[in-house]
Scaffold this motif. Structure first.
Motif, short mmCIF file in Angstrom:
data_model
loop_
_atom_site.label_atom_id
_atom_site.label_comp_id
_atom_site.label_asym_id
_atom_site.label_seq_id
_atom_site.Cartn_x
_atom_site.Cartn_y
_atom_site.Cartn_z
N ASP A 190 38.62 44.39 47.14
CA ASP A 190 39.49 45.56 47.31
C ASP A 190 40.37 45.36 48.54
OD1 ASP A 190 37.68 46.05 49.44
OD2 ASP A 190 36.49 47.39 48.18
N ASP A 191 41.45 46.13 48.61
CA ASP A 191 42.41 45.96 49.69
C ASP A 191 41.99 46.74 50.93
OD1 ASP A 191 44.08 44.21 48.43
OD2 ASP A 191 45.52 45.71 47.76
N ASP A 192 42.05 46.08 52.07
CA ASP A 192 41.82 46.68 53.37
C ASP A 192 43.17 47.03 54.00
OD1 ASP A 192 38.84 45.94 53.34
OD2 ASP A 192 39.81 43.99 53.13
N LEU A 193 43.17 47.86 55.04
CA LEU A 193 44.40 48.35 55.64
C LEU A 193 44.49 47.93 57.10
CD1 LEU A 193 44.35 51.96 54.17
CD2 LEU A 193 45.96 50.14 53.54
N PHE A 194 45.67 47.47 57.50
CA PHE A 194 45.93 47.10 58.88
C PHE A 194 47.15 47.87 59.36
CE2 PHE A 194 47.94 44.28 62.08
CZ PHE A 194 46.91 44.27 63.01
N VAL A 195 47.01 48.59 60.48
CA VAL A 195 48.09 49.42 61.02
C VAL A 195 48.39 48.96 62.44
CG1 VAL A 195 48.88 51.76 61.53
CG2 VAL A 195 47.28 51.36 59.63
N VAL A 196 49.68 48.72 62.74
CA VAL A 196 50.08 48.37 64.10
C VAL A 196 50.57 49.62 64.81
CG1 VAL A 196 50.57 45.96 63.63
CG2 VAL A 196 52.36 47.64 63.24
N ASP A 208 35.42 50.04 52.07
CA ASP A 208 34.03 49.96 51.62
C ASP A 208 33.82 50.61 50.26
OD1 ASP A 208 33.18 48.51 53.75
OD2 ASP A 208 32.28 50.17 54.84
N GLY A 209 34.86 50.61 49.43
CA GLY A 209 34.74 51.12 48.08
C GLY A 209 34.51 52.62 48.04
N GLU A 210 33.46 53.04 47.37
CA GLU A 210 33.19 54.47 47.22
C GLU A 210 32.90 55.14 48.55
OE1 GLU A 210 30.09 54.95 44.41
OE2 GLU A 210 31.28 54.25 42.70
N ARG A 211 32.54 54.39 49.58
CA ARG A 211 32.25 54.97 50.90
C ARG A 211 33.51 55.18 51.73
NH1 ARG A 211 28.27 51.12 50.25
NH2 ARG A 211 29.33 49.68 51.67
N GLY A 212 34.67 54.77 51.21
CA GLY A 212 35.91 54.95 51.93
C GLY A 212 36.19 53.83 52.91
N LEU A 231 43.89 51.65 46.19
CA LEU A 231 42.95 51.71 47.30
C LEU A 231 41.59 52.27 46.94
CD1 LEU A 231 45.47 52.82 50.06
CD2 LEU A 231 44.30 50.61 49.91
N ASN A 232 41.43 52.83 45.75
CA ASN A 232 40.12 53.36 45.35
C ASN A 232 39.57 52.70 44.10
OD1 ASN A 232 41.91 54.46 43.55
ND2 ASN A 232 41.15 56.56 43.72
N GLY A 233 40.20 51.62 43.65
CA GLY A 233 39.65 50.81 42.58
C GLY A 233 39.71 51.41 41.20
N ASP A 234 40.62 52.38 40.96
CA ASP A 234 40.70 52.99 39.64
C ASP A 234 41.82 52.40 38.79
OD1 ASP A 234 42.94 54.03 40.86
OD2 ASP A 234 42.44 56.14 40.50
#
Length: 363
Positions: A80-86, A99-103, A19-22
């Protein structure tokens, strides 16, 4: 030892992805009535919880929702992966854009998902490309946990309709495609879980749905429509030293496949997601003949370049140009459309604007 016991919560849903691209897998946990948790991998066997810091703990109004299920996927094709929560009914689901480094940023209302999901309680969900147009769509298995007033007097008054939600323009807008989804999505049941995979090996993703006080439903994807005449190769990693299935590998954002017609850009494709939903491998579709040059980026950052000599050819060999000695080889395999006499890779009848999922069986 890993530090995952430092913060507690109900933990109804969890997903593992970078989730943080490392290049290291992190965990995201959906909590019912408490802040969601984002566990960042410290690359030493330990994790630090950073949900609030990354903007993924609460909804945009700063309130903890009743998170039930969670899915990660690159819905906007930005790499990058986005998150979807039900969540529970009258809360609506939550879409966090990465949004990458902006969280993360809650864009649920902006992309018109709030109104679609507000009336239902979601449990099982995932991103999947319902129509093979390259954008990840959503399916949500729904069922109430408190009595539905319109069903008062019925023996089990918790029935709700599942949702099929179409992604338009790379995550800029989402549309409720449920009314156009066929007989299967006209059912009202108490759904609790959903599993995704190519059940009939025809090159698209089908769905199995579990229900309280009801049968398991197998929904076969019967799309037909606009996306035609694609040549499809399915890439499967075969390792011999470590990571035998190439988990976490991807085609990086901006990857080019080069043909006689020139370079063609691709958004990020995750082999991890493909292995979860399409056992025959990662699907790559082309409108032109090969040879095709494909770059693969492994979980730890190494990269290889491979060539598909004949896209869509059964058993086509994919040869590494710059092989890494500790990474798997790749094979290209065919996809067959069981509804047609020819392989799907040759003339894939494609995948229109709305899925036609139908109830194939109950068992």
């Amino acid at each position: 030892m890993a530090g995952l016991d430092r913060t507690r919560g109900p933990g109804l849903g969890v997903t593992a992805t970078d989730l943080n691209g490392d290049g290291w897998l992190d965990f995201y946990v959906a909590n019912d009535g408490m802040a969601n948790l984002l566990w960042i991998n410290q690359k030493n066997g330990r994790f630090i919880e950073a949900g609030l810091e990354y903007g993924a703990a609460h909804s945009e109004d700063g309130i903890a929702r009743a998170g039930m299920g969670v899915a990660a996927g690159d819905m906007d094709r930005d790499g990058d992966d986005d998150l979807f929560v039900v969540n529970l009914a009258l809360e609506g689901s939550t879409l966090y854009r990465n949004d990458g480094e902006r969280g993360f940023v809650d864009i649920t209302r902006k992309v018109e998902l709030a109104e679609i999901t507000y009336p239902v309680t979601g449990f099982g969900t995932d991103w999947f490309d319902a129509d093979n147009d390259g954008d990840l769509d959503l399916f949500i298995a729904n069922g109430a946990v408190t009595r539905e007033e319109a069903q008062r007097g019925q023996p089990y008054p918790f029935l709700q309709r599942n949702l099929l939600i179409r992604n338009e323009w790379h995550g800029q807008r989402f549309v409720n495609a449920t009314p156009e989804g066929g007989e299967a999505l006209a059912l009202n049941e108490v759904s609790r879980g959903a599993a995704f995979g190519d059940m009939d090996l025809d090159g698209d993703v089908d769905i199995a749905v579990s229900n309280n006080y009801g049968p398991v439903r197998l929904l076969l994807n019967q799309y037909s429509g606009a996306w035609r005449t694609r040549k499809v190769s399915a890439l499967r990693l075969r390792g011999s030293v470590e990571n035998r299935f190439g988990l976490g590998a991807s085609l990086p954002r901006g990857t080019k496949w080069r043909t006689a017609a020139g370079p063609h850009a691709a958004h990020r494709h995750s082999l991890m997601a493909a292995l979860r939903t399409l056992p025959s491998g990662l699907p790559l579709s082309f409108f032109q003949d090969g040879p095709i040059q494909v770059n693969v980026e492994w979980l730890r950052g190494q990269a290889n370049t491979f060539v598909i000599e004949r896209p869509g050819t059964s058993g086509a060999t994919v040869q590494p140009i710059h092989p890494h000695p500790r990474q798997p080889a790749i094979e290209a395999t065919e996809r067959r459309d069981q509804a047609a006499s020819s392989p799907a890779h040759a003339t894939l009848e494609g995948l229109g604007p709305v899925a036609q999922l139908h109830r194939a069986s109950a068992f």
